[in-house]
Design a protein around this motif. Structure first.
Motif, PDB file in Angstrom:
ATOM      1  N   ASP A  15       0.868  -1.346   0.028  1.00  0.00           N
ATOM      2  CA  ASP A  15      -0.043  -0.138  -0.098  1.00  0.00           C
ATOM      3  C   ASP A  15       0.817   1.348   0.034  1.00  0.00           C
ATOM      4  O   ASP A  15       1.645   1.484   0.945  1.00  0.00           O
ATOM      5  N   GLU A  27      -1.003  -9.419   3.699  1.00  0.00           N
ATOM      6  CA  GLU A  27      -1.878  -8.629   3.017  1.00  0.00           C
ATOM      7  C   GLU A  27      -1.400  -8.228   1.801  1.00  0.00           C
ATOM      8  O   GLU A  27      -2.087  -8.045   0.966  1.00  0.00           O
ATOM      9  N   ARG A  87      -3.162  -8.552  -1.907  1.00  0.00           N
ATOM     10  CA  ARG A  87      -3.304  -7.398  -2.751  1.00  0.00           C
ATOM     11  C   ARG A  87      -2.721  -7.486  -4.081  1.00  0.00           C
ATOM     12  O   ARG A  87      -3.550  -7.264  -4.891  1.00  0.00           O
ATOM     13  N   LYS A  88      -1.623  -8.310  -4.401  1.00  0.00           N
ATOM     14  CA  LYS A  88      -1.210  -8.772  -5.715  1.00  0.00           C
ATOM     15  C   LYS A  88      -1.986  -9.679  -6.300  1.00  0.00           C
ATOM     16  O   LYS A  88      -2.387  -9.701  -7.544  1.00  0.00           O
ATOM     17  N   HIS A 120      -5.246 -10.333  -5.943  1.00  0.00           N
ATOM     18  CA  HIS A 120      -6.461  -9.592  -6.362  1.00  0.00           C
ATOM     19  C   HIS A 120      -6.341  -8.564  -7.375  1.00  0.00           C
ATOM     20  O   HIS A 120      -7.235  -8.246  -8.069  1.00  0.00           O
ATOM     21  N   ALA A 121      -5.090  -8.121  -7.361  1.00  0.00           N
ATOM     22  CA  ALA A 121      -5.053  -6.960  -8.548  1.00  0.00           C
ATOM     23  C   ALA A 121      -5.116  -7.679  -9.848  1.00  0.00           C
ATOM     24  O   ALA A 121      -5.543  -7.161 -10.881  1.00  0.00           O
TER      25      ALA A 121
END
Length: 436
Positions: A184, A196, A200-201, A203-204
């Motif tokens: 982030d 996390e 994040r990677k 889901h991106a």
């Protein structure tokens, strides 16, 4: 988590790594090598004058002259004769093998990645131009045994990813993700959760491929199953292929434990052998293992597997096209000791390949190279902190130095911009034009 342990493993290193006596002294017939070793010392001395690093000889003097500076990273040469002979034998491989053997080390108080960064920043300028013209005489071509044919790819993948699930579990985060996280940018970097950032990677790239309820997803390169699991949680059905038996076994277990065995199919299968039609094809840091001679096949396979309106999303480590063209046929330390058959592409090479061989067109690029530097820093820090556990699995001290150098070497590349990583979207020509 249950993982298979490796038997006692000895790191595959070149026979010269454990030599107690220099080649020149043991084998007088190799006087040419001795001459080349003196030449290697001369070149390294010139490099030392061009790079803000103090190269310290065993007697405390600096190679290239000058005095030690407190604000500069220090490289300590422990066994100069052995180091220069390795560099003479093969410059691109010798520096890494010399670290593995303990011929040089980072000076006390100097982090290995920070020591390597000034060299990475000056990759094209550190060596005087006149010496660069001799590259053709010292570069070695990639061995044919590392060709990524159907058999060769399986052998190359197994050489790295089947080392031991327990090994990778010692330094990866809870998701068992062995690719760059995305942190982030609005939060302090060092305080962020690694798990996390890895999710994040994932889901991106799933968002980039528009994976959702009822999506039919093909994943090329399973890893240990996290992306397939997260896609299934979105309501997708997933076919995921890998050539690693160890990865497949643990991925299947994780998928089953999460209750998604009916919607995720983990296969030990080459991407070239997959059939069917999918709404999305997703591949995270797998193209680096494809090999230039198979890039067309890789992208053509993706093109053939995509349904009308389908999207491909690929996370790829990247280098500049200029560096790719200069080094793509040259055999390096990473290829010999870490990723046999590996080659990092450029964005230009990927675009040119898809334009020429497929109906796919590059429609979006999201780069985050500095996040990979942080990812590698965390892996290396954890690997070294938990070395006693790795050692207990049967891996030796040479293996420790090899992996420390590998992780630091790559961290330096991403931290300085020599390397990059990006998530890249590919769509059929009409859809890509509409999106742009």
């Amino acid at each position: 988590m249950t993982a298979q342990s490796a038997p006692s493993v000895q790191s595959p290193v070149s026979p010269t790594l454990s030599m107690a006596q220099p080649i020149c002294l043991r084998r007088p017939s190799l006087r040419v090598l001795c001459v080349r070793a003196r030449l290697a010392r001369s070149i390294l001395a010139q490099v030392a004058k061009r790079v803000p690093v103090d190269v310290v000889m065993p007697d405390g003097s600096l190679l290239g002259g000058g005095t030690r500076q407190a604000d500069r990273p220090g490289l300590e040469i422990v066994r100069p004769t052995a180091l220069f002979e390795r560099l003479a034998h093969h410059p691109k491989i010798g520096i890494g093998e010399a670290y593995m053997a303990g011929d040089w080390k980072a000076a006390e108080g100097t982090d290995l990645a920070e020591l390597l960064m000034p060299f990475a920043e000056r990759m094209t300028t550190a060596v005087p131009g006149g010496w660069l013209r001799l590259r053709g005489f010292v570069d070695r071509r990639i061995p044919t045994i590392q060709n990524n044919s159907l058999l060769g790819s399986r052998r190359n993948i197994e050489a790295h990813y089947d080392l031991s699930n327990d090994l990778f579990a010692t330094f990866l985060d809870e998701t068992m993700s062995y690719s760059s996280a995305i942190f982030d940018e609005d939060q302090p970097l060092r305080t962020q959760s690694f798990e996390e950032a890895q999710l994040r990677k994932v889901h991106a790239i799933l968002d980039m491929a528009k994976v959702g309820q009822d999506s039919r997803v093909l994943e090329i390169g399973t890893g240990w199953g996290t992306l397939a699991l997260e896609a299934a949680r979105r309501g997708a059905t997933v076919t995921s292929v890998t050539l690693s038996k160890e990865q497949a076994a643990l991925a299947r277990q994780r998928i089953a434990d999460a209750g998604f065995a009916d919607t995720v199919d983990i296969r030990i299968q080459d991407y070239r052998e997959v059939e069917g039609v999918y709404d999305a094809v997703v591949s995270v840091e797998m193209i680096e293992a494809v090999g230039e001679e198979y890039w067309e096949t890789y992208f053509r396979t993706i093109d053939e597997r995509l349904a009308p309106g389908g999207i491909a999303a690929i996370q790829a480590i990247l280098m500049s096209h200029e560096r790719l063209m200069a080094t793509k046929h040259s055999y390096g330390w990473i290829q010999k000791h870490i990723f046999p058959g590996g080659l990092i592409p450029s964005l230009q090479a990927m675009s040119e390949t898809t334009d020429a061989a497929t109906t796919l067109r590059m429609s979006a690029v999201e780069a985050f190279g500095t996040d990979y530097a942080e990812t590698l820093r965390r892996w290396r820090e954890t690997f070294l902190a938990r070395w006693s556990e790795v050692n207990a699995l049967g891996f030796d001290e040479t293996f420790r130095r090899k992996w420390e150098f590998y992780l630091a070497y790559c961290e330096a590349g991403f931290a300085t911009g020599y390397l990059d990583v990006a998530q890249v979207r590919f769509e059929r020509e009409g859809a890509a034009a509409a999106a742009s």
